[in-house]
Motif scaffolding. Structure first.
Motif, PDB file in Angstrom:
ATOM      1  N   THR A 271       5.987  29.304  14.212  1.00 25.61           N
ATOM      2  CA  THR A 271       5.076  28.678  13.268  1.00 25.61           C
ATOM      3  C   THR A 271       5.647  27.414  12.650  1.00 25.61           C
TER       4      THR A 271
ATOM      5  N   ARG B 145      -1.072  23.876  14.551  1.00 25.44           N
ATOM      6  CA  ARG B 145      -1.271  25.426  14.304  1.00 25.44           C
ATOM      7  C   ARG B 145      -0.843  25.973  15.667  1.00 25.44           C
TER       8      ARG B 145
ATOM      9  N   LYS C  30       4.670  23.192  13.268  1.00 29.64           N
ATOM     10  CA  LYS C  30       4.362  22.338  12.065  1.00 29.64           C
ATOM     11  C   LYS C  30       5.173  21.396  11.933  1.00 29.64           C
TER      12      LYS C  30
END
Lengths: 253, 294
Positions: free
Chosen positions: B105, B140, B109
């Protein structure tokens, strides 16, 4: 009839002198860089006192065999292992050939006919090289690695598979003050589980015999017994079994 | 002591445009990887400073050390930081983190922040794993593929080769391109077997440059297979330590018929940076919620 089998492995080159089917003498040397030199050195050691002309035939086997410039014939590692074990342990139905870089599992039928085999040649996990790397990290000579592991007091399960990653894992275990014997046993269990997975690809096997240099490590055999949930018998002259097999095949032709 | 060819340089950076700056909301991201640890500091999502160091035996110390470097560069203190996100394989060992977020994640980002909203495929080549991450225009994660079983195709694998050949790791990329014709790639996948193979090649008279070319090609092919398992959508960016190896990057570009986006920032900070960005977004959402309930 006198024949010689030379088994040129990645680390050690083994030779066996056979007279009428029986082992007369054995010799071993490091393979190092020059396979030709290793093969002729080992032959000199083997035949000391015996004139070279007395030898009727020389057969080669092992990963380095194609690069040896002399010899009367060559057989692959599977055939030589099957022939050698056929003579040394006639009741065997599954061979584990545990070498420096390769592990082989060979299923045998009646008269030691090879019915199938599996080789690990993609990944060094479970090989002798893997054990050597871990012995270095644990600052233990490879010869006493098995004995050290047999003194373990508890089980440690390693999470990584790759040699390179396990090395880091072992270093962190040392930092966590785990005992060397327990770590060594963890390493052997990991190796044994890889070998066991290789054997499972052959289906159900029985009367399992081990050959190759790694059989000198009794801790590994103990770990194998446990991981495979069956007894693994180390054949006599285990390190020379394939060289012996090559010599026997040389006598047959 | 033997020379250590695998040793890569630690880096740190402070934004030069921030002389006499007005402090905004400060958020930090700390990425403890298997091999390297990064700390990144943002002020209202603007990059203030970062540091990238080697992960030591103790990951808590590594987190502190990376953060201390950032504080030394900026004159700030832990109390000034509004929110800290821990990420990476050692993320549970960031004692001062307010939240932990997985590195996948954070990487997406962070890459989105560095390379902009057009980036869709991120290849993160770390010390002990390699990930192909597919993300949307907001950064995302949509999907990812990962190899963490085997050192082939990772930074650790490259370190082993650097030591074996006695070539400093930061020179490998450049030198692997100094061949007239690319030799066939190394056939062994396993780093340990590759060592044996390299020994044979050297005895056959191969130059170090040829061996490096063959190794970089093998690594690129392996990574290309991972990329093809996922849909390859441009724009494409490479993060992590191997992104600094031009020999591998150029070969991946050739195999995948793409160009990797370039950045002046250290390619290793993406994870920590993403953590700091996500930390900021989280704070904003909390503030909004607090305002609503008032």
């Amino acid at each position: 009839m006198i024949t010689v089998g030379i088994d040129c492995g990645t680390q050690r080159t083994k030779a066996v002198l056979v007279r009428d089917g029986a082992i007369q003498s054995t010799a071993v040397t490091r393979t190092a860089f020059d396979t030709n030199k290793a093969a002729s050195d080992v032959l000199d050691l083997l035949c000391s006192g015996l004139p070279r002309e007395a030898v009727d035939r020389i057969y080669k086997t092992g990963i380095g065999a194609p690069t040896i410039s002399f010899g009367d014939g060559q057989v692959n590692e599977i055939m030589s292992a099957a022939a050698g074990v056929g003579a040394l342990a006639p009741s065997c139905r599954c061979i584990l050939d545990l070498g420096a870089e390769r592990n082989r599992a060979i299923r045998l039928g009646e008269q030691h006919i090879v019915q199938g085999y599996e080789v690990n040649d993609k990944c060094a996990s479970g090989s002798g090289t893997f054990l050597e790397a871990m012995a270095r990290v644990l600052e233990t000579p490879i010869e006493s690695f098995g004995a050290l592991a047999l003194q373990h007091k508890k089980d440690i399960t390693l999470s990584a598979q790759c040699v390179v990653f396990v090395e880091s894992e072992v270093i962190s275990l040392i930092h966590q003050n785990e005992q060397a014997a327990d770590i060594a046993w963890g390493v052997l269990t990991s190796v044994a589980s890889h070998i066991s997975a290789l054997v499972q690809r052959l289906g159900k096997v029985e009367r399992v015999c081990a050959i190759g240099g790694l059989t000198l490590n009794r801790g590994l055999i103990e770990a194998l017994n446990r991981e495979m949930k069956q007894e693994v018998t180390v054949v006599p002259c285990a390190e020379y079994a394939s060289a012996y097999g090559a010599a026997l095949l040389a006598a047959k032709t | 002591m033997a020379e250590e060819f695998w040793r890569w340089s630690e880096t740190s950076w402070r934004n030069p445009d921030l002389e006499g700056w007005q402090k905004g909301t400060l958020t930090a991201g700390v990425d403890i990887g298997s091999t390297s640890t990064q700390a990144v500091l943002l002020s209202d999502k603007r990059l203030v400073a970062y540091a990238s160091i080697r992960t030591g035996a103790n990951s808590k110390d590594s987190a502190h050390n990376a953060m201390r470097k950032v504080f030394d560069l900026t004159g700030l203190r832990q109390e000034d930081i509004a929110f800290t996100v821990g990420t990476g394989y050692g993320r549970v060992n960031v004692p001062f983190a307010d939240k932990t977020i997985t590195e996948i994640t954070c990487h997406a980002k962070g890459a989105h922040y560095i390379y902009g909203s057009t980036v869709r495929t991120i290849l993160d080549m770390g010390g002990q794993d390699c990930k192909a991450i597919h993300c949307d225009e907001t950064g995302r994660v949509v999907s990812f593929m990962m190899n963490d079983k085997c050192a082939a195709g990772t930074g650790r694998g490259m370190e082993v080769i650097a030591d074996l050949l006695g070539v400093p790791i930061e020179e490998i990329g450049e030198r692997s391109l100094q061949v007239e014709k690319d030799p066939p790639p190394i056939t062994s996948q396993c780093v340990v077997f590759a060592k044996t193979e390299v020994g044979h090649l050297m005895r056959e008279g191969w130059t170090k440059e040829q061996v490096l070319a063959a190794y970089c090609e093998a690594m690129a092919e392996r990574v290309a297979r991972l990329l093809r398992q996922n849909e390859m959508v441009e724009d494409f960016a490479i993060t992590g330590g191997i992104a600094k190896n031009i020999g591998v990057v150029k070969r991946i570009e050739r195999l995948m018929h793409v160009k990797a986006l370039q950045s002046d920032y250290d390619s290793q900070i993406a994870g920590a940076l993403g953590g700091a960005v996500l930390g900021y977004d989280l704070l904003q959402r909390r503030k909004k919620r607090a305002r609503k309930t008032e």
